[in-house]
Design an enzyme around this catalytic site. Structure first.
Site, PDB file in Angstrom:
ATOM      1  N   ASP A  58       0.812  -1.223   0.000  1.00  8.89           N
ATOM      2  CA  ASP A  58       0.000   0.000   0.000  1.00  8.89           C
ATOM      3  C   ASP A  58       0.844   1.271   0.000  1.00  8.89           C
ATOM      4  OD1 ASP A  58      -2.231  -1.708   0.162  1.00  8.89           O
ATOM      5  OD2 ASP A  58      -2.035  -1.787   2.349  1.00  8.89           O
ATOM      6  N   LYS A  93       1.913   2.061  -5.139  1.00  6.45           N
ATOM      7  CA  LYS A  93       2.496   1.489  -6.367  1.00  6.45           C
ATOM      8  C   LYS A  93       1.599   1.762  -7.575  1.00  6.45           C
ATOM      9  CE  LYS A  93       2.484  -2.557  -4.369  1.00  6.45           C
ATOM     10  NZ  LYS A  93       2.171  -2.226  -2.968  1.00  6.45           N
ATOM     11  N   GLY A 147      -4.573  -4.294  -3.597  1.00  5.44           N
ATOM     12  CA  GLY A 147      -5.573  -3.252  -3.772  1.00  5.44           C
ATOM     13  C   GLY A 147      -4.849  -1.968  -4.119  1.00  5.44           C
ATOM     14  N   HIS A 148      -5.082  -1.470  -5.319  1.00  2.81           N
ATOM     15  CA  HIS A 148      -4.419  -0.241  -5.755  1.00  2.81           C
ATOM     16  C   HIS A 148      -5.484   0.812  -6.011  1.00  2.81           C
ATOM     17  CE1 HIS A 148      -1.041  -2.877  -6.304  1.00  2.81           C
ATOM     18  NE2 HIS A 148      -1.625  -3.525  -7.288  1.00  2.81           N
ATOM     19  N   GLN A 178       1.813  -6.421  -3.434  1.00  5.89           N
ATOM     20  CA  GLN A 178       2.444  -6.547  -2.117  1.00  5.89           C
ATOM     21  C   GLN A 178       3.794  -5.808  -2.086  1.00  5.89           C
ATOM     22  OE1 GLN A 178       1.167  -9.790  -3.610  1.00  5.89           O
ATOM     23  NE2 GLN A 178      -0.666  -8.719  -2.968  1.00  5.89           N
TER      24      GLN A 178
END
Ligand code: GDP
Ligand code: IMO
Ligand code: MG
Length: 428
Positions: free
Chosen positions: A13, A16, A40-41, A223
């Site tokens: 988180d 990225k 989750g982006h 990750q």
């Protein structure tokens, strides 16, 4: 022609997705090479906010070929749900390609993820519950289901039956759950086959051809370094290689093609799930960071654990990934703090460690040794050059650059696409 790897330097988180998005229109392909929908982006473009889990961030840039590499584990329901949601918002997803060698997350993998977590009790990992670990375990045990298996019913049935032979015994006799029916699992997977078929490609060959033709390719990690199965805080990690080495094995692009490795780190630190976190703040300062940084998981909504920047960790990320460029995000979140401590080393049982200690037992007992920097109160969200920053903010990031042992190329000062200070070009 260059392939650029983009990794997280901390526990995920870091931003990225935004960093990939920043590389923008000069990129021809973005490859997701590890993980699955545990990622989750969040990407903010103008007033639009997108939350991506399985699709590479490049999907939002017109003209880019988004690629799901062989190192990814795919939940097909999530894949098509995400495609449909983007199409409804007018995003063109037609260029997406998927590796024939990628593994598929099955319903029994999802169940086993949740059941094993429950049985671990207080020793649980705090997984996202998406079936990631059991699917990678099947891959390594050579009983996994791959994308290409969906197109041959007899192969698919034999593989599912083989995997369920032992898993059903485990589920029923040990975990007190219902057995999975081979036909039902096969039918569920086959329901996606026709829609998937046109996307499936030999992605390693495609990438080689693109690179030969002069394309710019970004390999985007899910990750992060400290969640890597080999180099992270094992066992409190994810089940894939989220570091630069994984970019090669997860995409089929050889190491000799990689010209740059960009690491993304927050100006402080967060972590979701269990495991050691030396600079974690369990007081109102941690709450203040969580609130200012909106630190709630994109995937599970869980509050993220928050703490100060940890320089030995960032230096470790530089070493493990061979980082050529650092992007520091969320500097704006620190605005208004009286002072900003940075962990420069650890005290473990009275001994100073300047680097991440060798064993997890030592790391779990590591007490941060802090150097404290004065804070700033000016709004920095409009800063676009280093000179636009107040002196204290500038001194802070320049001190981080010294500590992380790699050049700083960009600084995030807000969630939006343009809220960034470009220090040097990320593309040649
Ligand atoms: P990822 O998993 O590494 O792609 O990161 P996430 O998207 O899970 O979390 C990063 C969050 O920080 C997202 O909500 C981004 O919109 C946000 N973000 C990224 N860069 C910045 C920044 O420089 N400042 C602020 N305030 N938010 C940012
Ligand atoms: P992005 O790509 C933060 C964490 C989980 C858990 C551990 C194992 O958004 O940075 P898993 O479901 O992978 O078996 O869970 O890893 N985790 C993440 N934490 N960001 C992520 O992805 C994560 N993906 C997994 O919280 O501690
Ligand atoms: Mg995330």
């Amino acid at each position: 022609m260059p392939a650029i790897v983009l990794v997280g330097a901390q526990w995920g988180d870091e931003g990225k997705g935004k960093a990939t998005d920043l590389l923008g229109s000069r990129i021809d392909a973005v490859v997701k090479f590890n993980g699955g929908n545990n990622a989750g982006h969040t990407i903010v473009i103008g007033t639009e906010k997108y939350a991506l889990h399985l699709l590479p961030s490049g999907i939002l840039t017109p003209g880019v070929t988004p690629i799901i590499g062989n190192g990814v584990v795919i939940d097909l329901g999530v894949l098509f749900g995400e495609i449909d949601a983007l199409e409804q918002r007018g995003v063109d997803t037609s260029k997406l390609v998927v590796s024939a060698n990628a593994h598929v997350i099955t319903s029994y993998n999802r169940t086993l993820d949740n059941v094993t977590e429950r049985f671990l009790g207080k020793h649980k990992i705090g997984t996202t519950g998406r079936g990631i670990g059991p699917t990678y375990a099947d891959k390594m045990s050579r009983i996994g289901i791959r994308v290409q298996d969906l197109f041959d019913e007899s192969v698919l049935r034999a593989k599912v039956a083989g995997a369920l032979n032992t898993k059903n015994q485990l589920l029923v006799k040990l975990y007190n759950r219902k057995a999975f029916d081979v036909d039902a699992v096969v039918a569920e997977l086959q329901a996606y086959a026709e829609r998937l078929r046109p996307m499936v490609t030999d992605t390693s060959l495609l990438l080689e051809q693109m690179l030969q033709g002069g394309a710019n390719v970004v390999l985007e990690a899910g990750q992060a370094t400290l969640l890597d199965v080999d180099f992270g805080t094992y066992p409190f990690v994810t089940s894939s290689n989220a570091t630069a080495g994984g970019a090669c094995t997860g995409s089929g692009i050889p190491p000799t093609r990689i010209s740059r490795v960009i690491a993304v780190a927050k100006a402080y630190t967060t972590r979701v799930g269990e495991g050691p976190f030396p600079t974690e703040l369990l007081d109102d300062k941690g709450d203040a960071l969580r609130l200012a940084g909106a630190e709630f998981g994109t995937t599970t909504g869980r509050p993220r654990r928050c703490g100060w920047f940890d320089a030995p960790i960032a230096r470790y990320a530089t070493r493990i990934n061979g980082v050529t460029d650092f992007v520091i995000t969320k500097l704006d979140v620190l605005t208004g703090m009286d002072e900003v401590p940075v962990c420069v080393a650890y005290d473990v049982d009275g001994v100073r460690h300047d680097e991440v200690p060798m064993t997890q037992a030592e790391f779990a007992r590591a007490v941060p040794i802090y150097e404290t920097f004065p804070g700033w109160t000016e709004d920095i969200s409009g800063a676009r050059t280093l000179d636009d920053l107040p002196a204290n903010a500038r001194d802070y990031v320049l001190a981080l650059e010294q500590m992380i042992n790699a050049p700083l190329s960009a600084i995030g000062v807000g969630p939006g696409r343009d809220a960034v200070i470009a220090v040097r070009a990320l593309l040649d």
